[in-house]
Design an enzyme around this catalytic site. Structure first.
Site, PDB file in Angstrom:
ATOM      1  N   ASN A  87       0.899  -1.157   0.091  1.00 45.64           N
ATOM      2  CA  ASN A  87      -0.104  -0.193  -0.131  1.00 45.64           C
ATOM      3  C   ASN A  87       0.892   1.211   0.012  1.00 45.64           C
ATOM      4  O   ASN A  87       0.550   2.155  -0.582  1.00 45.64           O
ATOM      5  CB  ASN A  87      -0.981  -0.048   1.059  1.00 45.64           C
ATOM      6  CG  ASN A  87      -1.432   1.333   1.697  1.00 45.64           C
ATOM      7  OD1 ASN A  87      -2.267   1.690   0.907  1.00 45.64           O
ATOM      8  ND2 ASN A  87      -0.693   2.221   2.646  1.00 45.64           N
ATOM      9  N   TYR A 152       3.861   9.804 -11.397  1.00 49.99           N
ATOM     10  CA  TYR A 152       3.172   8.985 -10.500  1.00 49.99           C
ATOM     11  C   TYR A 152       2.256   8.075 -11.615  1.00 49.99           C
ATOM     12  O   TYR A 152       2.153   6.830 -10.789  1.00 49.99           O
ATOM     13  CB  TYR A 152       1.989   9.734  -9.644  1.00 49.99           C
ATOM     14  CG  TYR A 152       1.195   9.058  -8.760  1.00 49.99           C
ATOM     15  CD1 TYR A 152       1.599   8.496  -7.379  1.00 49.99           C
ATOM     16  CD2 TYR A 152      -0.350   9.065  -9.005  1.00 49.99           C
ATOM     17  CE1 TYR A 152       0.793   7.869  -6.720  1.00 49.99           C
ATOM     18  CE2 TYR A 152      -1.244   8.518  -8.301  1.00 49.99           C
ATOM     19  CZ  TYR A 152      -0.680   8.069  -6.835  1.00 49.99           C
ATOM     20  OH  TYR A 152      -1.279   7.263  -6.041  1.00 49.99           O
ATOM     21  N   LYS A 156       2.349   3.974 -11.278  1.00 51.23           N
ATOM     22  CA  LYS A 156       1.178   2.957 -10.701  1.00 51.23           C
ATOM     23  C   LYS A 156       0.697   2.264 -11.884  1.00 51.23           C
ATOM     24  O   LYS A 156       0.629   0.972 -11.609  1.00 51.23           O
ATOM     25  CB  LYS A 156       0.218   4.012 -10.348  1.00 51.23           C
ATOM     26  CG  LYS A 156       0.279   4.560  -9.061  1.00 51.23           C
ATOM     27  CD  LYS A 156       0.475   3.779  -7.950  1.00 51.23           C
ATOM     28  CE  LYS A 156       0.325   4.325  -6.634  1.00 51.23           C
ATOM     29  NZ  LYS A 156       0.439   3.481  -5.415  1.00 51.23           N
TER      30      LYS A 156
HETATM   31  N1  LIG Z   1      -5.734   8.898  -1.038  1.00 53.78           N
HETATM   32  C1  LIG Z   1      -5.993   9.049  -2.499  1.00 53.78           C
HETATM   33  O1  LIG Z   1      -7.101   9.316  -2.818  1.00 53.78           O
HETATM   34  C2  LIG Z   1      -5.381   7.679  -3.180  1.00 53.78           C
HETATM   35  C3  LIG Z   1      -6.014   7.677  -4.320  1.00 53.78           C
HETATM   36  C4  LIG Z   1      -5.412   6.583  -5.490  1.00 53.78           C
HETATM   37  C5  LIG Z   1      -4.213   5.711  -4.635  1.00 53.78           C
HETATM   38  N2  LIG Z   1      -3.951   5.903  -3.292  1.00 53.78           N
HETATM   39  C6  LIG Z   1      -2.689   5.156  -2.799  1.00 53.78           C
HETATM   40  O2  LIG Z   1      -3.082   4.427  -1.729  1.00 53.78           O
HETATM   41  C7  LIG Z   1      -1.880   4.348  -1.181  1.00 53.78           C
HETATM   42  C8  LIG Z   1      -1.918   5.139   0.194  1.00 53.78           C
HETATM   43  O3  LIG Z   1      -2.021   6.463   0.235  1.00 53.78           O
HETATM   44  P1  LIG Z   1      -2.857   7.316   1.127  1.00 53.78           P
HETATM   45  O4  LIG Z   1      -3.784   8.126   0.729  1.00 53.78           O
HETATM   46  O5  LIG Z   1      -3.461   6.645   2.519  1.00 53.78           O
HETATM   47  O6  LIG Z   1      -1.608   8.182   1.624  1.00 53.78           O
HETATM   48  P2  LIG Z   1      -0.853   8.805   3.117  1.00 53.78           P
HETATM   49  O7  LIG Z   1      -1.814   9.162   3.972  1.00 53.78           O
HETATM   50  O8  LIG Z   1      -0.060   9.892   2.588  1.00 53.78           O
HETATM   51  O9  LIG Z   1      -0.262   7.540   3.642  1.00 53.78           O
HETATM   52  C9  LIG Z   1       0.927   6.819   2.726  1.00 53.78           C
HETATM   53  C10 LIG Z   1       1.698   5.784   3.842  1.00 53.78           C
HETATM   54  O10 LIG Z   1       2.763   5.131   2.795  1.00 53.78           O
HETATM   55  C11 LIG Z   1       3.826   5.250   3.632  1.00 53.78           C
HETATM   56  N3  LIG Z   1       4.938   5.773   2.791  1.00 53.78           N
HETATM   57  C12 LIG Z   1       4.951   6.774   1.905  1.00 53.78           C
HETATM   58  N4  LIG Z   1       6.406   6.872   1.398  1.00 53.78           N
HETATM   59  C13 LIG Z   1       6.894   6.061   1.737  1.00 53.78           C
HETATM   60  C14 LIG Z   1       8.404   5.699   1.973  1.00 53.78           C
HETATM   61  N5  LIG Z   1       9.300   6.364   0.987  1.00 53.78           N
HETATM   62  N6  LIG Z   1       8.936   4.596   2.665  1.00 53.78           N
HETATM   63  C15 LIG Z   1       7.975   3.953   3.427  1.00 53.78           C
HETATM   64  N7  LIG Z   1       6.727   4.314   3.765  1.00 53.78           N
HETATM   65  C16 LIG Z   1       6.178   5.314   2.956  1.00 53.78           C
HETATM   66  C17 LIG Z   1       3.587   6.561   4.565  1.00 53.78           C
HETATM   67  O11 LIG Z   1       4.455   6.119   5.796  1.00 53.78           O
HETATM   68  P3  LIG Z   1       4.801   7.348   6.802  1.00 53.78           P
HETATM   69  O12 LIG Z   1       3.644   8.251   7.119  1.00 53.78           O
HETATM   70  O13 LIG Z   1       5.294   6.541   7.962  1.00 53.78           O
HETATM   71  O14 LIG Z   1       6.241   8.054   6.359  1.00 53.78           O
HETATM   72  C18 LIG Z   1       2.110   6.224   4.943  1.00 53.78           C
HETATM   73  O15 LIG Z   1       2.089   5.124   5.785  1.00 53.78           O
HETATM   74  C19 LIG Z   1      -0.684   4.966  -1.798  1.00 53.78           C
HETATM   75  O16 LIG Z   1      -0.148   3.920  -2.582  1.00 53.78           O
HETATM   76  C20 LIG Z   1      -1.472   5.900  -3.048  1.00 53.78           C
HETATM   77  O17 LIG Z   1      -0.650   6.105  -3.919  1.00 53.78           O
HETATM   78  C21 LIG Z   1      -4.263   6.971  -2.642  1.00 53.78           C
END
Ligand SMILES: NC(=O)c1ccc[n+]([C@@H]2O[C@H](COP(=O)([O-])OP(=O)(O)OC[C@H]3O[C@@H](n4cnc5c(N)ncnc54)[C@H](OP(=O)(O)O)[C@@H]3O)[C@@H](O)[C@H]2O)c1
Length: 257
Positions: A87, A152, A156
Site C-alpha cells: 500500500n 506517478y 502506478k
Molecule cells: N488517497 C487517495 O485518494 C489515493 C488515491 C489513489 C491511490 N492512493 C494510493 O493509496 C496508497 C496510500 O495512500 P494514502 O492516501 O493513504 O497516503 P498517506 O496518508 O500519505 O499514507 C502513505 C503511507 O505510505 C507510507 N510511505 C510513503 N512513502 C514512503 C516511503 N518512502 N517509505 C516508506 N513508507 C512510505 C507512509 O508512511 P509514513 O507516513 O510512516 O512516512 C504512509 O503510511 C498509496 O499507494 C497511494 O498512491 C491513494
C-alpha cells in the site's frame, strides 16, 4: 458489512500502515482476526498502531534499497506469511518539464521497485500458505490521466502491468495477485486538493456523490485478500465511487456539466 472471519489466523503484511488507507486496511485485517505486520517510516505512529492491533511494526524508508529485505524479514518471523498488501506510496505533482530524474527515480523506487522486490522476497513464504494473496494498491491514475501527474501515473501503471504478468506466473503456484485502485480518498495525500476544490463540489464529480473514505478501500482489500475472491487474479478492482467513469471531470463547473 461482510464477515471476514475466514481471515482469522492469517499473517498479513501491510506497507504504509502508519497513516491513511494503509492504517485502515491494517485495522480491518486485525478486526477480522488476522495478525498484522505494519510498515511505515513514522515509528511513533507505527508502534502506537501495533500496540492497538496487537501486531508488530517495522520502520523502513522504501527509498532505501535494503528496505524490502528488512520488511520481509520482519513479516516472515516465525515462517508464516499469507497476505501482502503493498500500500505504501506517494505522489508528486510535476508537469512534464518539471519531471526531473530525481523525482521520477523516487516515484518509481517507492511505487514500483520496492513493492516488486517485497513480492519477490515474500514469494517462498506465500507459496507455503493455502490462502496466499497479494494486493497492490495502485490508483485510478494507473489508467486515467490527469495533468502534472505523469511520473506517478507511470509508476502506478507499471505496478499494475507487473501484477497482470505476475498473475500468470503465480496462479499455478497458488498465489493470487490483484491491483486495488482507489479514486479520491480523504487522506493527507489529497486533503489539499479536496480542500482547494471544495468537498461538496468535488463530490459532484463522483457518481456515488461523496469523496471516498479509507474504510471503503479497506473493505475492498479484505475482499481481494480473502476466499470471497478465490477465482480473481491479475485484475484491477477500482474503488472510486464511479469517479473514473465520469468524463466531465474537467468541466469548469461540474454542477452545470
Ligand atoms: N488517497 C487517495 O485518494 C489515493 C488515491 C489513489 C491511490 N492512493 C494510493 O493509496 C496508497 C496510500 O495512500 P494514502 O492516501 O493513504 O497516503 P498517506 O496518508 O500519505 O499514507 C502513505 C503511507 O505510505 C507510507 N510511505 C510513503 N512513502 C514512503 C516511503 N518512502 N517509505 C516508506 N513508507 C512510505 C507512509 O508512511 P509514513 O507516513 O510512516 O512516512 C504512509 O503510511 C498509496 O499507494 C497511494 O498512491 C491513494
Amino acid at each position: 458489512m461482510t464477515d471476514h472471519t475466514e481471515l482469522a489466523g492469517r499473517r498479513v503484511l501491510v506497507t504504509g500502515a502508519t497513516h491513511g488507507i494503509g492504517r485502515s486496511i491494517a485495522r480491518a485485517f486485525a478486526a477480522a482476526g488476522a495478525t498484522v505486520v505494519l510498515h511505515g517510516r513514522d515509528a511513533d505512529a507505527g508502534n502506537r498502531l501495533a500496540l492497538e492491533l496487537s501486531g508488530s511494526f517495522v520502520a523502513a524508508d522504501l527509498e532505501d534499497p535494503g528496505a524490502p529485505a528488512r520488511i520481509v524479514d520482519a513479516a516472515t518471523e516465525g515462517g508464516q506469511l499469507d497476505v501482502v498488501v503493498n500500500n505504501a506510496g506517494f505522489e508528486v505533482e510535476a508537469a512534464v518539464d518539471a519531471l526531473v530524474p530525481e523525482i521520477l527515480t523516487r516515484l518509481l523506487r517507492v511505487n514500483v521497485q520496492a513493492p516488486v522486490e517485497i513480492i519477490r522476497l515474500a514469494l517462498p513464504h506465500l507459496e507455503r500458505s493455502d490462502g496466499a494473496a497479494i494486493v497492490n494498491v495502485t490508483s485510478i491514475h494507473e489508467s486515467v490521466p490527469v495533468e502534472a501527474n505523469g511520473g506517478y501515473a507511470a509508476a502506478k501503471a507499471a505496478l499494475a502491468a507487473f501484477t497482470r504478468t505476475a498473475a500468470i506466473e503465480l496462479g499455478p503456484r497458488g498465489v493470487r495477485i490483484n491491483n486495488l485502485a482507489p479514486g479520491a480518498v480523504r487522506t493527507s495525500m489529497n486533503d489539499h486538493l479536496i480542500h482547494q476544490v471544495g468537498e461538496e463540489r468535488f463530490a459532484r464529480w463522483i457518481p456515488l456523490g461523496r469523496v471516498g473514505d479509507v474504510d471503503d478501500v479497506a473493505q475492498a482489500a479484505l475482499f481481494l485478500a480473502g476466499p470471497a475472491s478465490r477465482y480473481v487474479t491479475g485484475t484491477t478492482l477500482t474503488v472510486d465511487g464511479g469517479y473514473s467513469q465520469h468524463l466531465v471531470r474537467y468541466a469548469p463547473d461540474p454542477g452545470t456539466a
